[in-house]
Design a protein around this motif. Structure first.
Motif, short mmCIF file in Angstrom:
data_model
loop_
_atom_site.label_atom_id
_atom_site.label_comp_id
_atom_site.label_asym_id
_atom_site.label_seq_id
_atom_site.Cartn_x
_atom_site.Cartn_y
_atom_site.Cartn_z
N ARG A 201 0.84 -1.20 0.00
CA ARG A 201 0.00 0.00 0.00
C ARG A 201 0.87 1.25 0.00
O ARG A 201 1.86 1.31 0.71
CB ARG A 201 -0.87 0.05 1.27
N TYR A 202 0.46 2.26 -0.74
CA TYR A 202 1.21 3.51 -0.73
C TYR A 202 0.95 4.27 0.57
O TYR A 202 1.70 5.17 0.94
CB TYR A 202 0.82 4.39 -1.93
N ASP A 203 -0.15 3.92 1.30
CA ASP A 203 -0.52 4.69 2.50
C ASP A 203 -0.64 3.80 3.74
O ASP A 203 -1.46 4.05 4.61
CB ASP A 203 -1.83 5.43 2.26
N HIS A 204 0.16 2.76 3.79
CA HIS A 204 0.10 1.90 4.98
C HIS A 204 0.38 2.75 6.22
O HIS A 204 1.31 3.55 6.25
CB HIS A 204 1.13 0.79 4.88
N ALA A 205 -0.43 2.60 7.26
CA ALA A 205 -0.30 3.42 8.46
C ALA A 205 -0.40 2.55 9.70
O ALA A 205 -0.85 1.40 9.65
CB ALA A 205 -1.37 4.50 8.48
N LEU A 206 0.06 3.11 10.81
CA LEU A 206 0.02 2.40 12.09
C LEU A 206 -0.76 3.23 13.11
O LEU A 206 -0.87 4.45 12.97
CB LEU A 206 1.45 2.20 12.63
N THR A 207 -1.27 2.57 14.12
CA THR A 207 -1.90 3.26 15.25
C THR A 207 -1.30 2.69 16.52
O THR A 207 -1.16 1.46 16.64
CB THR A 207 -3.42 2.99 15.27
N ALA A 208 -0.91 3.56 17.44
CA ALA A 208 -0.37 3.08 18.71
C ALA A 208 -0.53 4.16 19.76
O ALA A 208 -0.50 5.34 19.44
CB ALA A 208 1.10 2.70 18.57
N PRO A 209 -0.69 3.75 21.03
CA PRO A 209 -0.75 4.75 22.09
C PRO A 209 0.63 5.26 22.49
O PRO A 209 1.62 4.54 22.32
CB PRO A 209 -1.41 3.99 23.25
N THR A 210 0.67 6.44 23.03
CA THR A 210 1.91 6.96 23.62
C THR A 210 2.43 5.94 24.63
O THR A 210 1.66 5.38 25.40
CB THR A 210 1.63 8.29 24.36
N GLY A 211 3.73 5.72 24.59
CA GLY A 211 4.33 4.81 25.56
C GLY A 211 4.36 3.37 25.11
O GLY A 211 4.99 2.53 25.75
N ALA A 212 3.69 3.05 24.01
CA ALA A 212 3.70 1.66 23.54
C ALA A 212 5.11 1.29 23.12
O ALA A 212 5.86 2.11 22.57
CB ALA A 212 2.75 1.49 22.37
N ARG A 213 5.49 0.07 23.39
CA ARG A 213 6.77 -0.46 22.91
C ARG A 213 6.45 -1.44 21.78
O ARG A 213 5.71 -2.41 21.98
CB ARG A 213 7.53 -1.14 24.03
N LEU A 214 6.99 -1.15 20.60
CA LEU A 214 6.67 -1.95 19.42
C LEU A 214 7.94 -2.56 18.84
O LEU A 214 9.00 -1.95 18.89
CB LEU A 214 6.03 -1.08 18.33
N ARG A 215 7.77 -3.72 18.27
CA ARG A 215 8.84 -4.28 17.43
C ARG A 215 8.47 -3.97 15.99
O ARG A 215 7.37 -4.31 15.54
CB ARG A 215 8.93 -5.78 17.64
N LEU A 216 9.36 -3.31 15.30
CA LEU A 216 9.14 -3.02 13.88
C LEU A 216 10.11 -3.85 13.07
O LEU A 216 11.31 -3.78 13.28
CB LEU A 216 9.37 -1.52 13.58
N ARG A 217 9.56 -4.63 12.16
CA ARG A 217 10.40 -5.46 11.30
C ARG A 217 10.39 -4.87 9.91
O ARG A 217 9.39 -4.98 9.20
CB ARG A 217 9.86 -6.89 11.25
N LEU A 218 11.48 -4.22 9.53
CA LEU A 218 11.55 -3.59 8.22
C LEU A 218 12.28 -4.52 7.25
O LEU A 218 13.34 -5.06 7.57
CB LEU A 218 12.30 -2.26 8.29
#
Ligand code: C2O
Ligand code: CU
Length: 462
Positions: A201-218
């Motif tokens: 997607r050209y507009d893939h987006a994420l939603t997360a709360p402040t303080g969330a710890r996420l693993r991002l796999r690029l």
């Protein structure tokens, strides 16, 4: 964005769905992965959709996810009009399952099938893609993500897979601009797209709360684009490169370079407050930064603020002993603005004109394309120090199949394990590897137009 996430996750669990159900042998056949044409909306709404070549009709293909040490069992079904095969990029795999048409297996003809069945020794972020006419097959969409989960995964509030890609589309028709074998691109930096996207997607987006710890796999699935990335509204640490954990997580506070085929695993804390800008930024040619993945931040809590613990080490990843290592050098030459006087191609020594006539623009130590004999034959367990001498005017993302390697830095210290490393023109680069996986392993540039026009060789481990 919601739609693609559902599509993308459709493959979750599919791998082992039939395992352990006690069904008869015919039903227990591995789940198929069908290479076929499909229509997908790659361009923004309002533009035509695109006929892609896909696995199971989605871009990227289905997410394959297995626990460390498990087996991946998938039957490739080729519903394309041309032969294909699947390479499992970065997996320290049994050579017979490496998926290289013409080296480790016969190409799977249209209508044909092939069962891939292999163990995954390492936890981490990997990917799979076509390995036949790759410049076009991968360019048209034949790739997907393979995740191997740690037995003890890190403590995070979310695990996001972000497969970066670009596509060169005709905006009027939505079709891929053809041909893929375009001499100007092949002799320069390769095929880069006019549209950049994430997870199809050209507009893939994420939603997360402040303080969330996420693993991002690029994961960079692009044919040739080198991404330069930056975090916005997040504090992050690099915890793994090319699937292999770093011994100590490193602050990801600068630009993150992601060459074709490379992966980086980040653990990030969302620091932005609701409404503030956050996401993944991408460096543009004019030095500005554009949003690549926007993150919508919702109300949360204070970020943890402390660095994450390292991921558990993968097996058999001790640093090699450099004393007694065999030393070899590979000269990379050719391409525009550098010149290639002569090279051997399919057993013939050819001058520049002769090479161009056969569509060859690059050579590795005087050899264009695969030869019958490997660049090197190594004993099992032998340590190889390989100098990569980039005499071209372009960067190259050099990838070795079947084994990871480390950079030997100028001061003699060793870098992290990688399976793909970016070579910069005229910058000396040396890698070291332990030849502990027997078989025939490709070593090639992952700028796929370069691989197709000379920059592919192989080594053999006895
Ligand atoms: Cu992902 Cu031979 O490559
Ligand atoms: Cu290259």
């Amino acid at each position: 964005m919601k739609i693609i996430r559902r599509t993308f996750c459709a493959g979750l669990g599919g791998v082992t769905a039939l395992a352990g159900l006690g069904l008869g042998p015919s039903l227990a056949a591995p789940a198929p992965l069908v290479a076929r044409k499909a229509r997908v909306q790659l361009a923004p709404e309002g533009y035509p959709d695109t006929e892609v070549w896909s696995y199971d009709g989605t871009i990227p293909g289905p997410l394959i996810r297995v626990p460390q040490g498990a087996r991946v069992q998938r039957q490739l079904v080729n519903d394309l009009d041309e032969p294909t095969s699947i390479h499992w990029h970065g997996i320290r795999i049994d050579n017979a399952m490496d998926g290289v048409s013409g080296l480790t297996q016969d190409p799977v003809p249209p209508g044909g099938t092939f069962v891939y069945d292999f163990a995954v020794p390492d936890a981490g972020t990997f990917w799979y893609h076509a390995h036949r006419n790759s410049m076009e097959q991968v360019g048209r969409g034949l790739s997907g993500v393979l995740i191997v989960d740690e037995t003890m995964p890190p403590e995070v509030d979310g695990d996001e897979v972000l497969m970066l890609d670009d596509w060169l589309l005709d905006p009027d028709t939505g079709a891929f601009a053809a041909p893929f074998a375009q001499p100007m691109m092949m002799s320069h930096g390769g095929r880069t797209g006019n549209l950049v996207g994430v997870n199809g997607r050209y507009d893939h987006a994420l939603t997360a709360p402040t303080g969330a710890r996420l693993r991002l796999r690029l994961i960079n699935a692009a044919n040739a684009r080198i991404f330069s990335l930056r975090l916005q509204g997040m504090t992050g640490w690099t915890v793994a490169l090319d699937g292999m954990p770093l011994e100590v997580p490193e602050a990801a506070d600068g630009a993150i370079t992601l060459a074709p085929a490379q992966r980086v695993d980040l653990i990030v804390d969302v620091t932005a407050t609701p409404g503030a800008a956050a996401g993944l930024l991408m460096g543009m040619n004019d030095d500005s930064w554009n949003a690549l993945v926007e993150m919508e931040v919702t109300a949360g809590r204070a970020p943890r603020g402390t660095a994450p613990a390292p991921l558990p080490a993968n097996p058999n990843t001790a640093r090699p002993d450099l004393a007694g290592a065999r030393r070899l050098e590979m000269v990379m030459e050719g391409g525009a603005m550098a010149g290639l006087e002569q090279a051997t191609y399919q057993g013939e020594t050819l001058d520049f004109r002769g090479l161009i006539d056969r569509g060859q623009f690059w050579a590795l130590s005087g050899q264009a394309g695969l030869s019958d004999t490997p660049f090197a034959r190594l004993d099992r367990g032998e340590v190889l120090r390989l100098g990569l001498v980039n005499q071209t005017a372009f960067p190259h993302a050099m990838h070795l199949h079947g084994m990871h390697f480390r950079q030997v830095r100028a001061d003699g210290s060793l870098g992290p394990l990688r399976d793909t490393i970016l070579s910069i023109p005229r910058e000396p680069l040396e890698i070291v590897l332990v030849a502990d996986n027997p078989g025939k392993w490709l070593l090639h540039c992952h700028m796929l137009a370069h691989a197709a026009t000379g920059m592919t060789t192989w080594i053999e481990v006895a």
